[in-house]
Write an enzyme that holds these catalytic residues in place. Sequence first.
Site: not given
Ligand code: PEP
Ligand code: MG
Length: 589
Positions: A194, A509, A461-462, A438
């Site tokens: 993050h 996203c 990402n997750d 995710e």
């Molecule tokens: C993700 O996990 O891809 C996501 C967009 O959420 P974050 O990066 O806030 O965990």
């Molecule tokens: Mg996430």
Amino acid sequence: MKSHRYHSHATSPGIAIAPAYCLKRTTPTPPRYWILDRDVEQEVQRFVAALKRSREQLVRVEAKMCRIQGYDQLKIIESQRLFLQDEMLTKSTMETIRQGRINAEWALDKTLVQLKLSFLNVPEGHFRDRYQDIEYAGRRLMDNLLGGGGLSTSELPEGECVIFVHDLSPAEVANFPRDRVAGIVMEVGGETSHTAIIARALAIPAILGVKEEILQHVTDGETVIVDGVKGLVVLSPQKVELAQYRTIKQKYADLERLLMQDIHLPAKTRDGFSIRLEANIELIDEIPSLLQHGAEGVGLYRTEYLFLNRMDFPSEEEQFENYRTVLSRLGSRTVTIRTLDLGGDKMAFGQQEYEEQANPALGLRAIRLCLRERSLLIAQLRALLRASTAGKLRILVPLVSQVDEIHQVLKILNSVKKDLKKEKIPFRDDVPVGIMIEVPSAAMMAAEFAQLVDFFSIGTNDLLQYGLAIDRGNELVSHFFSPYEPAVIRLVHIAVEAARKAKIPVTVCGEMAGDPFAIAFLLGLDLEALSMNPVSIPRAKKIIRSLSREEAQKLLHEVLTLPSAHEIEKHLHRKLQKLHLDRHGLFPL
Ligand code: PEP
Ligand code: MG
């Protein structure tokens, strides 16, 4: 002198050339100066105001801790607050300001040193604990006097600098004065942490996870180069290298300008396939940037940042105002607001209880936390629904891993709606509710989820973190991360196919959505939108406008047959080279 080069992840693109500044995690040295007779009472009042602010903060922390079940450190906070009322501290500091004609920070420092000395040599036990109270409460008071809170940036040098630091939380990066920070070099962290996401959102060139103890080798004030495109830090650059990098920096800026000229054009492939380009935002302050970069909506508003960097949780009213502002500023554009994703690497103050989990990323995070602390979720849903009349809202639920969780959320949402109706508070009854895909289980169960919700948003990402069991924030393993990981691409494919069959829209996203190479094959899927850091939008648009849907579908098909991230990257590189498209900057710098 020889230059030193360090390689790591290209975390946030861009080039910075500026003096280095090592940010130490300590309270800055309090300024010391004498004051005029006529300024004495004003200085005392400044001290009294800081005392009041510190006490209020602690009262709020206490109130919050009362709400969090099982939290047993209330007493510690209470004794710190009581210490702030203790005459040993208050009277003594005020007398020192008056008698010594010195500034409040200096006087406070003197008092704290004396108090700490008197408690330092006592045996363990109550009096020793008192020493800790002085330490913490004193630091808080000093921070408030210095006008800061938490990590202080008040010592940043004049002008721009490149910050060298061991570790920064996402909230700390969000707090930096943007005009003073040219770049960030961090010893820990990875590309999808993050902290990295915030750096990209703020367009600060950043390199994370630089090991080799770079902090011991860099000197404050020396000119350094941060190449956020290649993932390179150069200490003590040679004259020639510096000159080369000045040219590269200029070229990069020219390219940015060029891309910005096309932001009004639609995100449409050469053969007419359109996709919506939306922005991921963390702070309401990013709205001007997302509009400037041509975002067609907000695909992901990470509301947890409203809860970080502060001592108390925002009330329903404060949240309502915030969401209403985003919605009304975006007008007829869709705004997807995600419910709280606290936990993992985003821990709010007062959540220490949860910080102690052995595996926070696998623990009480996001919707799991909200389903336990229901009052948090209820307040947020009320605020969201109340704000819904101001624009085009969609509610997004993070980290859903089991069908039952979404049943529970929908039940709570319905009861919130009933309450609002009873209270005669207007809201839109048809706000779409979606889930983040995710976690691998959500992708595998996408067909079932698609029957329950109105849309999907895929968080790559997750999906990478949980799909490959690689901690996003751990620099020891983060080099395994790649946006071209075949397992993740296949999970994305499964979820999109399920959504297509159920006829519900899908957005991607995660950071993958803003990666120029990844966009090339994501375009082959049936997606409604890609949501990314606003600064990535002009590049994404350029890529989309350079490709045809047919080429993208062919690429996707090929990518889905390849066995490793490395081979996928090589393949994409080969195919896209022909179009003069490059992984980071579109054109080689
Ligand atoms: C993700 O996990 O891809 C996501 C967009 O959420 P974050 O990066 O806030 O965990
Ligand atoms: Mg996430």
